[in-house]
Design a protein around this motif. Structure first.
Motif, PDB file in Angstrom:
ATOM      1  N   MET A   1       0.821  -1.203   0.000  1.00  0.00           N
ATOM      2  CA  MET A   1       0.000   0.000   0.000  1.00  0.00           C
ATOM      3  C   MET A   1       0.860   1.260   0.000  1.00  0.00           C
ATOM      4  O   MET A   1       0.550   2.208  -0.723  1.00  0.00           O
ATOM      5  CB  MET A   1      -0.928  -0.054   1.225  1.00  0.00           C
ATOM      6  N   THR A   2       1.933   1.304   0.780  1.00  0.00           N
ATOM      7  CA  THR A   2       2.817   2.476   0.793  1.00  0.00           C
ATOM      8  C   THR A   2       3.513   2.661  -0.548  1.00  0.00           C
ATOM      9  O   THR A   2       3.770   3.786  -0.957  1.00  0.00           O
ATOM     10  CB  THR A   2       3.890   2.355   1.903  1.00  0.00           C
ATOM     11  N   ILE A   3       3.769   1.564  -1.239  1.00  0.00           N
ATOM     12  CA  ILE A   3       4.400   1.668  -2.556  1.00  0.00           C
ATOM     13  C   ILE A   3       3.444   2.353  -3.530  1.00  0.00           C
ATOM     14  O   ILE A   3       3.851   3.222  -4.304  1.00  0.00           O
ATOM     15  CB  ILE A   3       4.814   0.269  -3.075  1.00  0.00           C
ATOM     16  N   ILE A   5       0.972   4.445  -2.807  1.00  0.00           N
ATOM     17  CA  ILE A   5       0.858   5.862  -2.404  1.00  0.00           C
ATOM     18  C   ILE A   5       2.099   6.628  -2.839  1.00  0.00           C
ATOM     19  O   ILE A   5       2.003   7.736  -3.379  1.00  0.00           O
ATOM     20  CB  ILE A   5       0.629   5.982  -0.872  1.00  0.00           C
ATOM     21  N   THR A   6       3.280   6.028  -2.641  1.00  0.00           N
ATOM     22  CA  THR A   6       4.538   6.669  -3.037  1.00  0.00           C
ATOM     23  C   THR A   6       4.582   6.879  -4.548  1.00  0.00           C
ATOM     24  O   THR A   6       4.968   7.956  -5.026  1.00  0.00           O
ATOM     25  CB  THR A   6       5.748   5.818  -2.579  1.00  0.00           C
ATOM     26  N   CYS A   8       1.984   7.079  -6.640  1.00  0.00           N
ATOM     27  CA  CYS A   8       0.979   8.082  -7.009  1.00  0.00           C
ATOM     28  C   CYS A   8       1.449   9.489  -6.661  1.00  0.00           C
ATOM     29  O   CYS A   8       1.290  10.419  -7.455  1.00  0.00           O
ATOM     30  CB  CYS A   8      -0.349   7.775  -6.312  1.00  0.00           C
ATOM     31  N   SER A  10       4.581  10.451  -6.289  1.00  0.00           N
ATOM     32  CA  SER A  10       5.710  10.763  -7.177  1.00  0.00           C
ATOM     33  C   SER A  10       5.203  11.168  -8.554  1.00  0.00           C
ATOM     34  O   SER A  10       5.697  12.132  -9.157  1.00  0.00           O
ATOM     35  CB  SER A  10       6.636   9.555  -7.307  1.00  0.00           C
TER      36      SER A  10
END
Length: 115
Positions: A1-3, A5-6, A8, A10
Motif C-alpha cells: 500500500m505504501t508503494i 501511495i509513493t 501516485c 511521485s
C-alpha cells in the motif's frame, strides 16, 4: 500500500513539475529607449566598459524598429571607430558619431505601447 501511495505521489509531483515547465514563459531581455539612452550616454562619458557596450548593442530590438536602426548604426560605428581602451571605448570621431546618434534618439517621436 505504501508503494502505491509513493508511486501516485511521485507521479503527481512529476506531472506538476512538467505542467509548470510547460507554462513558464521564456525570459526576455527588452531594452527600452531610456535604457538605451543611458547606456549610450555612459559610453560617451567614458563611464562604460566593454561589457556594457555589448549589452547595449548585443540584443536585437524587434519591439522598436527605430531603436533597432540606431543599434545597427552603433554596430557600424563600432566596426569603424572602436578602440576598446578605457575610459573611452571609441576614437574621438566615434564619440562624435555616438553623440549625433544620441541626438537623433532624443528627437525620435514617442513610441506607442504595443504590449
Amino acid at each position: 500500500m505504501t508503494i502505491v501511495i509513493t508511486l501516485c505521489l511521485s507521479f503527481a509531483i512529476f506531472a506538476l513539475i512538467i505542467w509548470g515547465l510547460m507554462h513558464m514563459r521564456t525570459p526576455r531581455f527588452r531594452m527600452e529607449r531610456a535604457d538605451f539612452q543611458r547606456g549610450l550616454e555612459d559610453v560617451i562619458a567614458g563611464q562604460a566598459d566593454e561589457n556594457e557596450w555589448r549589452i547595449l548593442t548585443g540584443y536585437p530590438m524587434r519591439h522598436d524598429p527605430a531603436l533597432e536602426k540606431l543599434r545597427l548604426e552603433c554596430l557600424q560605428i563600432e566596426e569603424d571607430e572602436y578602440t576598446g581602451k578605457l575610459p573611452y571605448l571609441f576614437t574621438e570621431a566615434g564619440l562624435r558619431k555616438l553623440r549625433d546618434l544620441r541626438e537623433r534618439l532624443l528627437a525620435l517621436p514617442l513610441q506607442e505601447e504595443s504590449e
